[in-house]
Design an enzyme around this catalytic site. Structure first.
Site, PDB file in Angstrom:
ATOM      1  N   GLU A  46      49.919  44.691  56.061  1.00 44.56           N
ATOM      2  CA  GLU A  46      51.374  44.623  56.078  1.00 44.56           C
ATOM      3  C   GLU A  46      51.909  45.923  56.647  1.00 44.56           C
ATOM      4  O   GLU A  46      51.179  46.911  56.775  1.00 44.56           O
ATOM      5  CB  GLU A  46      51.945  44.409  54.668  1.00 44.56           C
ATOM      6  CG  GLU A  46      51.690  45.572  53.726  1.00 44.56           C
ATOM      7  CD  GLU A  46      52.571  45.537  52.470  1.00 44.56           C
ATOM      8  OE1 GLU A  46      53.570  44.805  52.449  1.00 44.56           O
ATOM      9  OE2 GLU A  46      52.251  46.272  51.525  1.00 44.56           O
ATOM     10  N   ARG A  54      59.396  52.140  55.927  1.00 47.68           N
ATOM     11  CA  ARG A  54      60.097  53.234  55.230  1.00 47.68           C
ATOM     12  C   ARG A  54      59.165  54.423  55.156  1.00 47.68           C
ATOM     13  O   ARG A  54      57.992  54.322  55.533  1.00 47.68           O
ATOM     14  CB  ARG A  54      60.437  52.781  53.814  1.00 47.68           C
ATOM     15  CG  ARG A  54      59.188  52.264  53.094  1.00 47.68           C
ATOM     16  CD  ARG A  54      59.426  51.922  51.647  1.00 47.68           C
ATOM     17  NE  ARG A  54      58.438  51.004  51.121  1.00 47.68           N
ATOM     18  CZ  ARG A  54      57.284  51.339  50.578  1.00 47.68           C
ATOM     19  NH1 ARG A  54      56.944  52.606  50.490  1.00 47.68           N
ATOM     20  NH2 ARG A  54      56.449  50.429  50.129  1.00 47.68           N
TER      21      ARG A  54
HETATM   22  P1  ADP Z   1      53.898  53.255  48.779  1.00 46.72           P
HETATM   23  O1  ADP Z   1      55.213  53.587  49.365  1.00 46.72           O
HETATM   24  O2  ADP Z   1      53.016  54.411  48.748  1.00 46.72           O
HETATM   25  O3  ADP Z   1      53.234  52.019  49.314  1.00 46.72           O
HETATM   26  P2  ADP Z   1      54.454  51.717  46.482  1.00 46.72           P
HETATM   27  O4  ADP Z   1      53.769  50.567  47.114  1.00 46.72           O
HETATM   28  O5  ADP Z   1      54.143  52.026  45.065  1.00 46.72           O
HETATM   29  O6  ADP Z   1      54.165  53.037  47.266  1.00 46.72           O
HETATM   30  O7  ADP Z   1      56.005  51.464  46.659  1.00 46.72           O
HETATM   31  C1  ADP Z   1      56.947  52.516  46.674  1.00 46.72           C
HETATM   32  C2  ADP Z   1      58.081  52.205  45.772  1.00 46.72           C
HETATM   33  O8  ADP Z   1      58.733  51.008  46.125  1.00 46.72           O
HETATM   34  C3  ADP Z   1      57.682  52.076  44.345  1.00 46.72           C
HETATM   35  O9  ADP Z   1      58.708  52.625  43.570  1.00 46.72           O
HETATM   36  C4  ADP Z   1      57.574  50.573  44.164  1.00 46.72           C
HETATM   37  O10 ADP Z   1      57.782  50.254  42.813  1.00 46.72           O
HETATM   38  C5  ADP Z   1      58.683  50.090  45.064  1.00 46.72           C
HETATM   39  N1  ADP Z   1      58.449  48.798  45.691  1.00 46.72           N
HETATM   40  C6  ADP Z   1      57.731  48.555  46.786  1.00 46.72           C
HETATM   41  N2  ADP Z   1      57.810  47.276  47.152  1.00 46.72           N
HETATM   42  C7  ADP Z   1      58.596  46.679  46.239  1.00 46.72           C
HETATM   43  C8  ADP Z   1      59.091  45.349  46.066  1.00 46.72           C
HETATM   44  N3  ADP Z   1      58.827  44.371  46.910  1.00 46.72           N
HETATM   45  N4  ADP Z   1      59.860  45.088  45.009  1.00 46.72           N
HETATM   46  C9  ADP Z   1      60.166  46.071  44.143  1.00 46.72           C
HETATM   47  N5  ADP Z   1      59.768  47.347  44.277  1.00 46.72           N
HETATM   48  C10 ADP Z   1      59.002  47.640  45.307  1.00 46.72           C
HETATM   49  P1  ADP Z   2      51.785  45.143  48.430  1.00 53.37           P
HETATM   50  O1  ADP Z   2      52.930  44.667  49.249  1.00 53.37           O
HETATM   51  O2  ADP Z   2      51.903  44.784  47.012  1.00 53.37           O
HETATM   52  O3  ADP Z   2      51.470  46.574  48.709  1.00 53.37           O
HETATM   53  P2  ADP Z   2      49.431  44.520  50.028  1.00 53.37           P
HETATM   54  O4  ADP Z   2      49.313  43.303  50.873  1.00 53.37           O
HETATM   55  O5  ADP Z   2      49.689  45.790  50.734  1.00 53.37           O
HETATM   56  O6  ADP Z   2      50.546  44.238  48.954  1.00 53.37           O
HETATM   57  O7  ADP Z   2      48.121  44.649  49.143  1.00 53.37           O
HETATM   58  C1  ADP Z   2      48.052  45.559  48.058  1.00 53.37           C
HETATM   59  C2  ADP Z   2      46.592  45.845  47.719  1.00 53.37           C
HETATM   60  O8  ADP Z   2      45.878  44.645  47.395  1.00 53.37           O
HETATM   61  C3  ADP Z   2      45.798  46.447  48.840  1.00 53.37           C
HETATM   62  O9  ADP Z   2      45.957  47.839  48.928  1.00 53.37           O
HETATM   63  C4  ADP Z   2      44.379  46.054  48.463  1.00 53.37           C
HETATM   64  O10 ADP Z   2      43.893  46.893  47.444  1.00 53.37           O
HETATM   65  C5  ADP Z   2      44.561  44.693  47.870  1.00 53.37           C
HETATM   66  N1  ADP Z   2      44.357  43.643  48.908  1.00 53.37           N
HETATM   67  C6  ADP Z   2      45.301  43.116  49.696  1.00 53.37           C
HETATM   68  N2  ADP Z   2      44.785  42.190  50.536  1.00 53.37           N
HETATM   69  C7  ADP Z   2      43.474  42.112  50.249  1.00 53.37           C
HETATM   70  C8  ADP Z   2      42.390  41.302  50.762  1.00 53.37           C
HETATM   71  N3  ADP Z   2      42.569  40.400  51.700  1.00 53.37           N
HETATM   72  N4  ADP Z   2      41.156  41.492  50.232  1.00 53.37           N
HETATM   73  C9  ADP Z   2      40.957  42.399  49.253  1.00 53.37           C
HETATM   74  N5  ADP Z   2      41.938  43.160  48.730  1.00 53.37           N
HETATM   75  C10 ADP Z   2      43.191  43.016  49.213  1.00 53.37           C
HETATM   76 MG    MG Z   3      50.998  47.403  50.477  1.00 53.36          MG
END
Ligand code: ADP
Ligand code: ADP
Ligand code: MG
Length: 679
Positions: A296, A300
């Site tokens: 993904e 930001r």
């Molecule tokens: P990073 O920016 O390192 O990927 P996070 O995935 O933890 O860190 O997301 C950053 C911030 O945004 C956190 O405060 C998380 O709780 C919030 N956040 C991210 N995606 C969502 C979402 N879809 N809905 C609610 N909060 C989100």
């Molecule tokens: P979010 O929006 O919550 O950050 P991501 O799609 O970035 O969701 O996935 C969050 C985490 O889930 C990844 O950092 C990884 O640890 C795990 N993950 C996501 N996709 C896969 C996959 N296809 N196989 C294994 N682990 C996955």
């Molecule tokens: Mg992610």
């Protein structure tokens, strides 16, 4: 460049943005909720505007109010931070319509990357490698089941609108698919307002490696290398590092170029992160056999951006501001270089031993590493938005602070992070600091055998750890207690001769019992005051007892020093919430002194404190060692603030010892005498 910006966020990221703005002589406007009226981010800005109630929907998500605040204060641009409105395309649009610059990508790019399924369709067209899976618009349950069967198991169902590690289900076998789908859809509709899902092959032992990209309004793009964020709990990042250990140079370039292609495909502008899941087909020792797939794009600035700043020597918020103001990217790809290694640890208010349940409370003690700077490139950097005395409220994220270290090598950075974590003292709110140190100490992390299951795999050594052990915890609590009873002048440490109280010698050898609770278990200890002024401590009873001389002292900086059981230790002990919080270089623990009298019989005794209620002078004792006393009987008289105070017995018992002599000056809380409660 802008003259004034509004920061539509709170906490550490609002403080972080304000710091760069200040350096660039840009004035800042903070917004805040009821709970944040006195928060650091409000103080960090030049002006502030109140938004409303503490819940995000009543404050940080009220975008019409935020835009009105920007207009009213004359801000030219809005920085959304991360979370809250940062990935809300309606907010980005509304800013533009109000004549404000949204410091982030165009609304169209946010929209295009906002849904995981749609962004995958786009990436497919742009030739960016994808995890094998299904990301079609058709969502019939039977079709999804067929697709999952085709992809194979284990499979991962993801809410297309999901984020923050929520809305994901691993499915082990075909029979489990229908139930997992239904449950994922329920969570998705509740959390994200849409039940659309996609299905991916569940990659085994994957690494999470993401690329920081930047675009400007002139069509230029660069990648600022990668971050490895494989160490996760509940699909959320815990430790992040840059560069990714073992990353082959050719793969770094391929991933960087794929990420730039992804950004270009949506006309991206500003800071963004393209997240990849990396399959380790050749195991940990064959990085050249890694395969990466687009997961993904986060449109930001990301929480872990400081590790990229540390290895590139750049200020990414400055870049964001310059790009938003229409300037070209400050550097071209060939001018960018990696220097050394950086690691970030997220310090969160949570209980790792209880499934990382978030914790709240007051930061009664909040101490950071001695050698640190905020928001700047230095070997130890702390980004936070809190201070001692502040509240960790239930309204917002549980992240308290980020600790970022930089070193010439990964090993150096790791050692520095561990040392810096040892200097973080937080009392009043449960945190993951000890847990983080445990993760750093695992073989897997030390050897950079990284994958998203690292914490699960190292479970046995990561949870319910006790880093100090019983004898030292007890020795620390006993030392803290007896030092508190001594005049300052007599507390110097073992290095300068043992502190002693003159009264002891007069009384000869005698023993003083202590009782504690440690990890829920009662522990007894016995401190013997030797005739020569020395101390002898016995921890526990019977065969398990640990006994030996105890040498104690205090450093001018407040740390206590003790030598016991073959070791010499410099410790910080905070007596708060009826617990002794012990911080040592090797770890921290808590031990609860048990007041034997308070637990004996009637605890309703009024005014029955055996400690000095205020600083003052001991006038007289009405009893001597060995006397039997009854509850309420006067024991001692103190004088303070020109008044006499009588200290009475809280319960029936026997006087064991008098800890001061008439005429002694005592500090508040000093224990005046010891009673053994009647059985
Ligand atoms: P990073 O920016 O390192 O990927 P996070 O995935 O933890 O860190 O997301 C950053 C911030 O945004 C956190 O405060 C998380 O709780 C919030 N956040 C991210 N995606 C969502 C979402 N879809 N809905 C609610 N909060 C989100
Ligand atoms: P979010 O929006 O919550 O950050 P991501 O799609 O970035 O969701 O996935 C969050 C985490 O889930 C990844 O950092 C990884 O640890 C795990 N993950 C996501 N996709 C896969 C996959 N296809 N196989 C294994 N682990 C996955
Ligand atoms: Mg992610």
């Amino acid at each position: 460049m802008f003259k004034k910006i509004l920061i539509a966020n709170r906490g550490e990221i609002a403080c972080r943005v304000a710091a760069t703005a200040r350096r660039l002589a840009i004035r800042t406007v903070a917004v805040y909720s009821d709970a944040d009226a006195h928060a650091n981010h409000v103080r960090a800005c030049d002006e502030s505007v109140h938004l409303g109630g503490s819940a995000p929907k009543d404050s940080y998500l009220r975008w019409e109010k935020i835009i009105a605040a920007a207009k009213a204060t004359g801000a030219q641009a809005v920085h959304p931070g991360y979370g809250f409105l940062s990935e809300n395309e309606d907010f980005a649009k509304a800013c533009a319509e109000a004549g404000l610059v949204f410091i982030g990508p165009p609304a169209e790019a946010i929209l295009a990357m906002g849904l995981k399924a749609e962004s995958k369709r786009l990436m497919e067209k742009a030739g960016v490698p994808l995890v094998p899976g299904y990301h079609g618009a058709e969502q019939g349950a039977q079709l999804l089941q067929r697709e999952a069967d085709r992809i194979g198991y284990p499979a991962l169902i993801k809410a297309s609108a999901g984020g923050g590690g929520k809305g994901m289900r691993i499915v082990e076998k075909s029979e489990d698919f229908a139930a997992a789908l239904a449950s994922c859809q329920r969570e998705a509709i509740n959390s994200f307002g849409s039940d659309a899902v996609l299905i991916e092959k569940y990659v085994q032992r994957p690494r999470h490696i993401e690329i920081q990209v930047f675009g400007d309004t002139h069509g230029n793009y660069v990648y600022l290398f990668e971050r490895d964020c494989s160490v996760q709990r509940r699909h959320q990042k815990v430790l992040e590092e840059a560069p990714a250990p073992g990353m082959p140079e050719a793969m770094r370039r391929q991933m960087g170029e794929a990420a730039v292609n992804a950004a270009r495909a949506v006309n991206y502008v500003g800071a963004g992160t393209v997240e990849f899941i990396v399959e380790q087909t050749g195991g940990y020792d064959q990085p050249e056999a890694m395969k990466f797939y687009f997961m993904e794009m986060n449109t930001r600035l990301q929480v872990e951006h400081p590790v990229t700043e540390a290895i590139t020597g750049l200020d990414l918020v400055e870049w964001q501001l310059r790009v938003a103001a229409g300037e070209p990217l400050p550097l071209a790809q060939e001018q960018l270089q990696i220097h050394g290694h950086a690691i970030e640890a997220r310090i969160c208010a949570e209980n790792p031993d209880n499934n990382f349940l978030p914790a709240t409370g007051t930061l009664q003690v909040y101490r950071k590493p001695a050698q640190h700077s905020a928001f700047e490139r230095s070997p130890v950097r702390v980004d936070d938005g809190v201070r001692q005395g502040g509240e960790i409220s239930p309204f917002y994220d549980s992240m308290i602070a980020k600790l970022i270290v930089h070193g010439a090598t990964r090993a150096e950075a790791l050692a520095r992070l561990d040392a810096a974590l040892a200097e973080v003292h937080i009392v009043g709110v449960q945190t993951n600091v000890q847990f983080l140190r445990g993760v750093l100490a695992t073989e897997s992390f030390a050897q950079a055998r990284l994958d998203t299951a690292l914490i699960e795999r190292e479970r046995a050594v990561l949870f319910d750890r006790e880093p100090l052990g019983l004898p030292l915890a007890v020795a620390a609590a006993v030392t803290q207690q007896i030092l508190g009873e001594w005049p300052q002048s007599q507390r110097s440490g073992p290095a300068t001769g043992f502190a002693r109280r003159d009264g002891w010698r007069a009384l000869g050898t005698y023993s003083r019992p202590f009782a504690f609770e440690f990890h829920g278990e009662p522990v007894n200890a016995l401190l013997r005051y030797e005739g020569d002024g020395g101390l002898h401590l016995t921890v526990g009873e019977g065969d398990a007892a640990v006994a030996g001389p105890l040498a104690v002292g205090q450093f001018p900086d407040g740390r206590i020093e003790l030598a016991f059981n073959g070791g010499r230790h410099a410790l910080n002990v905070y007596l708060l919430q009826e617990q002794a919080h012990v911080f040592a270089p090797q770890g921290a623990t808590r031990i609860t002194p048990v007041d034997r009298l308070a637990h004996a019989g009637d605890t309703q005794a009024e005014g029955g404190r055996l400690t000095a209620p205020m600083p003052g002078k001991v006038v007289s004792f009405a009893v001597k060692a060995g006397d039997s006393v009854t509850k309420g009987q006067p024991l001692a008289v103190m004088e303070a603030m020109k008044m006499e105070h009588t200290i009475a017995a809280p319960a029936d018992g026997t006087v064991q010892e008098l800890l001061y002599a008439p005429g002694d000056q005592v500090t508040e809380g000093a224990e005046l005498l010891r009673l053994a409660a009647a059985q």
